[in-house]
Write an enzyme that holds these catalytic residues in place. Structure first.
Site, mmCIF file in Angstrom:
data_model
loop_
_atom_site.group_PDB
_atom_site.id
_atom_site.type_symbol
_atom_site.label_atom_id
_atom_site.label_comp_id
_atom_site.label_asym_id
_atom_site.label_seq_id
_atom_site.Cartn_x
_atom_site.Cartn_y
_atom_site.Cartn_z
ATOM 1 N N GLY A 248 46.611 -116.680 -39.116
ATOM 2 C CA GLY A 248 45.339 -117.439 -39.667
ATOM 3 C C GLY A 248 44.699 -118.527 -38.807
ATOM 4 O O GLY A 248 43.557 -118.926 -39.443
ATOM 5 N N GLU A 290 51.914 -115.226 -36.490
ATOM 6 C CA GLU A 290 51.427 -114.011 -36.304
ATOM 7 C C GLU A 290 50.142 -114.117 -36.070
ATOM 8 O O GLU A 290 49.149 -113.446 -36.900
ATOM 9 C CB GLU A 290 51.660 -113.085 -37.504
ATOM 10 N N PRO A 291 49.503 -114.577 -34.976
ATOM 11 C CA PRO A 291 48.232 -114.543 -34.590
ATOM 12 C C PRO A 291 47.489 -113.480 -34.469
ATOM 13 O O PRO A 291 48.157 -112.815 -33.605
ATOM 14 C CB PRO A 291 47.741 -115.458 -33.450
ATOM 15 N N GLY A 292 46.348 -113.116 -34.966
ATOM 16 C CA GLY A 292 45.777 -111.928 -34.679
ATOM 17 C C GLY A 292 44.163 -112.217 -34.081
ATOM 18 O O GLY A 292 44.125 -112.222 -32.838
ATOM 19 N N ARG A 330 32.007 -105.651 -40.593
ATOM 20 C CA ARG A 330 32.619 -106.811 -41.334
ATOM 21 C C ARG A 330 31.305 -107.545 -41.958
ATOM 22 O O ARG A 330 31.511 -108.233 -43.018
ATOM 23 C CB ARG A 330 32.877 -107.809 -40.472
ATOM 24 N N TYR A 334 31.765 -108.587 -45.547
ATOM 25 C CA TYR A 334 31.974 -110.191 -45.794
ATOM 26 C C TYR A 334 30.815 -110.603 -45.532
ATOM 27 O O TYR A 334 30.589 -112.170 -45.640
ATOM 28 C CB TYR A 334 32.921 -110.718 -44.971
ATOM 29 N N CYS A 361 22.714 -93.880 -42.718
ATOM 30 C CA CYS A 361 22.034 -93.967 -43.858
ATOM 31 C C CYS A 361 22.461 -94.647 -44.842
ATOM 32 O O CYS A 361 22.960 -94.259 -45.898
ATOM 33 C CB CYS A 361 21.715 -92.631 -44.207
ATOM 34 N N GLU A 362 22.398 -95.977 -44.705
ATOM 35 C CA GLU A 362 23.162 -97.150 -45.848
ATOM 36 C C GLU A 362 22.328 -98.279 -45.630
ATOM 37 O O GLU A 362 22.156 -98.947 -44.537
ATOM 38 C CB GLU A 362 24.327 -97.430 -45.400
HETATM 39 N N1 LLP Z 1 49.742 -111.688 -40.749
HETATM 40 C C1 LLP Z 1 49.462 -111.146 -41.888
HETATM 41 C C2 LLP Z 1 50.755 -110.866 -42.851
HETATM 42 C C3 LLP Z 1 48.361 -111.007 -42.298
HETATM 43 O O1 LLP Z 1 47.866 -110.495 -43.055
HETATM 44 C C4 LLP Z 1 47.261 -111.416 -41.146
HETATM 45 C C5 LLP Z 1 45.945 -110.979 -41.581
HETATM 46 C C6 LLP Z 1 47.664 -111.833 -40.129
HETATM 47 C C7 LLP Z 1 48.903 -111.992 -39.821
HETATM 48 C C8 LLP Z 1 46.745 -112.138 -38.823
HETATM 49 O O2 LLP Z 1 45.716 -113.223 -39.098
HETATM 50 P P1 LLP Z 1 44.735 -113.898 -38.244
HETATM 51 O O3 LLP Z 1 45.401 -114.689 -37.274
HETATM 52 O O4 LLP Z 1 44.178 -112.360 -37.571
HETATM 53 O O5 LLP Z 1 43.885 -114.594 -39.057
HETATM 54 N N2 LLP Z 1 39.558 -108.080 -42.135
HETATM 55 C C9 LLP Z 1 39.693 -109.670 -42.239
HETATM 56 C C10 LLP Z 1 40.839 -110.245 -41.977
HETATM 57 C C11 LLP Z 1 41.923 -109.966 -42.712
HETATM 58 C C12 LLP Z 1 43.399 -110.500 -42.523
HETATM 59 C C13 LLP Z 1 44.291 -109.740 -42.791
HETATM 60 N N3 LLP Z 1 45.644 -110.491 -42.475
HETATM 61 C C14 LLP Z 1 38.202 -110.042 -41.350
HETATM 62 O O6 LLP Z 1 37.706 -109.113 -40.848
HETATM 63 O O7 LLP Z 1 37.991 -111.108 -41.445
#
Ligand code: LLP
Length: 398
Positions: A248, A290-292, A330, A334, A361-362
């Site tokens: 997050g 859990e950083p993404g 995105r 969003y 075509c959107e």
């Molecule tokens: N762990 C869990 C269980 C999650 O559901 C997520 C993201 C993460 C970790 C990673 O979160 P982060 O560090 O990336 O914020 N598609 C949306 C984001 C959806 C996030 C879903 N869960 C976007 O493009 O902003």
């Protein structure tokens, strides 16, 4: 510049990790996703170093593969000491094909099919993050068939609203992920897990949302989780060894966005946890994050080639590019903000405000609106920054 790995060379061209963006587009074609490996590594280290220094031994960041998943990324993550969170058999397959150790995988998902569960068990995935009681029973059954005892974390919802976008907010009670604490259902979920012969409960998981800029909502989640855990220690005699606080932390998409001090937030979180455990007399659990987005988003840039420039008199001007919602949905979903740069015309004066549109075509196929750009011609390269997370995956590669 938005980040220090972006720059401008003597030709006035945008550079990414020192490489000329225009030359990259020439060599590999456009649209092109570019990912700066050094930046990914540096982002991983912000987590591994800060968690190593301030959190209990065995604490670890897990990269959330939903943000970006391809084979070549996993050796980098492994070298950087990251674990990995995976949400589909495709992500498990990709991680393993990239040489990632299965015991370091944490398998998420609110609807793991029977095939998913069996595949993950057969691949030796180390940990399941169980979303609900039905999954619990099914996993116990399949683990039993294999004579295994599977490690699990139970996903619970602490009911925190970190004030992010509704669509990316997953910690609230009314949500399709996990089991809520407030209603008492999470306690029953844990009690049920403890009766399962083939499952070994390691602890709890919660994910409160995305694009969070400070430690406070995570500290609030820790308070709720510790109260919950303490209650269960008293009633069920179960002690959590692990607290997984999800992902997050946010990133900067535009100049005006705040810079997140990730190591500082991790230290604050560690202190808060330690104080909370001390106060309650609860044994300090290992922490997983859990950083993404904060690992890959800013390392990524998408390069497009301009196809046309068009002004609708009295309305607005469009620049069309040879990609769009097919590689980055995105904005369509969003209205996400991005920084858009004219890669060959860095430092040139803008001659107006443009809508950057894709080629589907959107009518909703936009990359960004109200972007100040210099005069452009067909064939020029437009760079959209901070596209390393949730672009490739959301282009139907989840
Ligand atoms: N762990 C869990 C269980 C999650 O559901 C997520 C993201 C993460 C970790 C990673 O979160 P982060 O560090 O990336 O914020 N598609 C949306 C984001 C959806 C996030 C879903 N869960 C976007 O493009 O902003």
């Amino acid at each position: 510049m938005l980040y220090e790995h972006l720059g401008v060379n003597e030709k006035g061209h945008l550079t990414i990790g020192g490489l000329d963006a225009t030359a990259l587009a020439e060599e590999f074609g456009a649209p092109l996703y570019v990912l700066d490996e050094d930046r990914v590594r540096a982002n991983c280290r912000r987590y591994t170093q800060a968690m190593g220094a301030s959190m209990p031994a065995g604490s670890q960041p897990l990269f959330a593969g939903k943000a970006l998943c391809f084979k070549g990324l996993y050796p980098v993550l492994k070298e950087e000491g990251m674990g990995a969170d995976v949400v589909s058999p495709g992500e498990i397959y990709t991680a393993l094909a990239g040489g990632f150790p299965p015991e370091q995988l944490y398998f998420h998902g609110n609807n793991k099919t029977d095939e998913d569960i069996q595949y993950a068990l057969d691949q030796g995935v180390g940990h399941f993050i169980v979303d609900n009681p039905l999954e619990l029973a099914q996993l116990d059954h399949f683990a039993g068939e294999r004579g295994k005892r599977q490690k699990v974390l139970l996903r619970v919802t602490p009911g925190i609203d970190p004030h992010t976008l509704q669509a990316i907010n997953t910690g609230r009670i009314d949500c399709q992920f996990g089991v809520p604490i407030e209603t008492g259902q999470a306690a029953a979920f844990v009690a049920k897990a403890l009766t399962m012969e083939h499952l070994e409960g390691e602890g709890f998981h919660s994910h409160i949302g995305s694009q969070i800029f400070e430690a406070e909502p995570f500290c609030d989640a820790v308070d709720i989780l510790l109260d919950f855990a303490q209650g269960l220690r008293e009633t069920l005699g179960f002690t959590a060894q692990v607290l997984n606080l999800g992902g997050g932390f946010g990133v900067r998409y535009q100049e005006q966005d705040p810079q997140v001090d990730i190591p500082g937030n991790i230290r604050a979180l560690a202190e808060h946890l330690e104080a909370g455990c001390k106060e309650k007399g609860y044994p300090l659990p290992r922490i997983l994050l859990e950083p993404g987005r904060s690992i890959v988003a800013d390392a990524g840039v998408t390069l497009y080639r301009v196809g046309g420039v068009k002004t609708i008199e009295g309305y607005r001007s469009y620049v069309t590019v040879n990609g769009g919602m097919t590689d980055n949905p995105r904005y369509a979903l969003y209205r996400s903000a991005y920084t858009v740069l004219a890669a060959e015309h860095m430092g040139e004066e803008s001659d107006g405000v443009y809508t950057v549109a894709g080629r589907c075509c959107e009518s909703g196929d936009m990359v960004q609106e109200e972007v100040a750009l210099p005069p452009l011609k067909r064939g020029d390269i437009l760079a959209v920054c901070t596209t390393g997370a949730y672009n490739h995956s959301m282009a139907s590669c989840y």
